[in-house]
Scaffold this motif. Structure first.
Motif, PDB file in Angstrom:
ATOM      1  N   UNK A 145      25.746   4.387  -4.807  1.00  9.59           N
ATOM      2  CA  UNK A 145      27.075   5.022  -4.792  1.00  9.59           C
ATOM      3  C   UNK A 145      27.246   5.986  -5.968  1.00  9.59           C
ATOM      4  N   UNK A 146      26.606   5.680  -7.092  1.00 12.09           N
ATOM      5  CA  UNK A 146      26.773   6.503  -8.290  1.00 12.09           C
ATOM      6  C   UNK A 146      25.545   7.349  -8.611  1.00 12.09           C
ATOM      7  N   UNK A 147      24.446   7.121  -7.865  1.00 10.85           N
ATOM      8  CA  UNK A 147      23.199   7.819  -8.197  1.00 10.85           C
ATOM      9  C   UNK A 147      22.549   7.234  -9.434  1.00 10.85           C
ATOM     10  N   UNK A 148      22.989   6.048  -9.827  1.00  6.09           N
ATOM     11  CA  UNK A 148      22.480   5.413 -11.037  1.00  6.09           C
ATOM     12  C   UNK A 148      21.426   4.370 -10.746  1.00  6.09           C
ATOM     13  N   UNK A 149      21.230   3.502 -11.728  1.00  9.19           N
ATOM     14  CA  UNK A 149      20.181   2.497 -11.588  1.00  9.19           C
ATOM     15  C   UNK A 149      20.624   1.383 -10.658  1.00  9.19           C
ATOM     16  N   UNK A 150      19.640   0.756 -10.027  1.00 12.44           N
ATOM     17  CA  UNK A 150      19.863  -0.394  -9.175  1.00 12.44           C
ATOM     18  C   UNK A 150      19.055  -1.558  -9.702  1.00 12.44           C
ATOM     19  N   UNK A 151      19.567  -2.773  -9.481  1.00 10.47           N
ATOM     20  CA  UNK A 151      18.879  -3.976  -9.928  1.00 10.47           C
ATOM     21  C   UNK A 151      18.896  -4.976  -8.783  1.00 10.47           C
ATOM     22  N   UNK A 152      17.725  -5.534  -8.464  1.00  8.94           N
ATOM     23  CA  UNK A 152      17.688  -6.589  -7.460  1.00  8.94           C
ATOM     24  C   UNK A 152      16.714  -7.679  -7.872  1.00  8.94           C
ATOM     25  N   UNK A 153      16.971  -8.861  -7.315  1.00  6.79           N
ATOM     26  CA  UNK A 153      16.092  -9.999  -7.524  1.00  6.79           C
ATOM     27  C   UNK A 153      15.169 -10.086  -6.318  1.00  6.79           C
ATOM     28  N   UNK A 154      13.880 -10.193  -6.573  1.00  2.00           N
ATOM     29  CA  UNK A 154      12.876 -10.297  -5.519  1.00  2.00           C
ATOM     30  C   UNK A 154      12.284 -11.703  -5.563  1.00  2.00           C
ATOM     31  N   UNK A 155      12.309 -12.398  -4.428  1.00  2.00           N
ATOM     32  CA  UNK A 155      11.652 -13.694  -4.304  1.00  2.00           C
ATOM     33  C   UNK A 155      10.413 -13.508  -3.443  1.00  2.00           C
ATOM     34  N   UNK A 156       9.282 -13.947  -3.965  1.00  2.00           N
ATOM     35  CA  UNK A 156       7.975 -13.656  -3.389  1.00  2.00           C
ATOM     36  C   UNK A 156       7.161 -14.942  -3.237  1.00  2.00           C
ATOM     37  N   UNK A 157       7.121 -15.517  -2.017  1.00  2.00           N
ATOM     38  CA  UNK A 157       6.322 -16.735  -1.819  1.00  2.00           C
ATOM     39  C   UNK A 157       4.825 -16.458  -1.987  1.00  2.00           C
ATOM     40  N   UNK A 158       4.041 -17.509  -2.268  1.00  2.00           N
ATOM     41  CA  UNK A 158       2.589 -17.334  -2.384  1.00  2.00           C
ATOM     42  C   UNK A 158       2.008 -16.737  -1.101  1.00  2.00           C
ATOM     43  N   UNK A 159       1.142 -15.753  -1.260  1.00  2.00           N
ATOM     44  CA  UNK A 159       0.437 -15.166  -0.122  1.00  2.00           C
ATOM     45  C   UNK A 159       1.297 -14.347   0.823  1.00  2.00           C
ATOM     46  N   UNK A 160       2.544 -14.062   0.449  1.00  2.00           N
ATOM     47  CA  UNK A 160       3.437 -13.301   1.340  1.00  2.00           C
ATOM     48  C   UNK A 160       2.906 -11.889   1.572  1.00  2.00           C
ATOM     49  N   UNK A 161       3.162 -11.370   2.766  1.00  2.00           N
ATOM     50  CA  UNK A 161       2.860  -9.962   3.025  1.00  2.00           C
ATOM     51  C   UNK A 161       3.777  -9.125   2.143  1.00  2.00           C
TER      52      UNK A 161
END
Length: 148
Positions: free
Chosen positions: A22-38
């Motif tokens: 919305x502001x053209x600024x930075x974004x922050x997200x949490x990524x959860x990554x299981x073992x062996x995930x694609x």
């Protein structure tokens, strides 16, 4: 403003904390990554820098020619145009905070999820089309050694 929405793209889970589109600024997200995930194929961002910080578990992260096994509290930064990728080759689920500037936004991950969550192998052309709309380019496959 934080969100409780969790976007599931295959086995990956993305939860946006700050959507900067919305502001053209930075974004922050949490990524959860299981073992062996694609995971996404190695790719570059035309318009964005990315910062990847491991909160728990371990993640193998590559930027151009450098590959490191990141443990909690460790990070790597990806400049615009650099080819990067990641995977969880460990035995426990990993979580990371990812910062993009400027942000590509949660809408990108919703579109990716629509392609990869249909069952079976994802439609590569459709996935590349989504990536292209957001300024991401899959890296060329590694070249086989020349036959002598």
């Amino acid at each position: 403003m934080s969100s409780s929405e969790v976007i599931k793209a295959g086995q990956l889970e993305i939860r946006y904390l700050v959507d900067g589109t919305a502001t053209g600024g930075l974004g922050v997200f949490e990524l959860t990554l299981p073992p062996g995930a694609n995971v996404p194929p190695p790719h570059s961002h035309r318009d964005n820098e990315e910062f990847f910080y491991v909160v728990e578990g371990s993640v193998t992260y590559s930027v151009d020619a450098e590959t490191r096994e990141l443990q909690p509290g460790e990070w790597m930064s990806t400049p615009r145009g650099s080819v990067h990728g990641f995977r969880n080759g460990g035995s426990q689920t990993a979580r990371a905070l990812v910062v993009l500037t400027p942000d590509i936004g949660a809408a990108y991950f919703r579109e990716v999820a629509a392609v990869v969550n249909v069952g079976g192998p994802p439609d590569r052309a459709a996935l590349v089309a989504v990536m292209s709309r957001y300024g991401l380019t899959p890296a060329a496959p590694p070249q086989a050694a020349a036959a002598g």
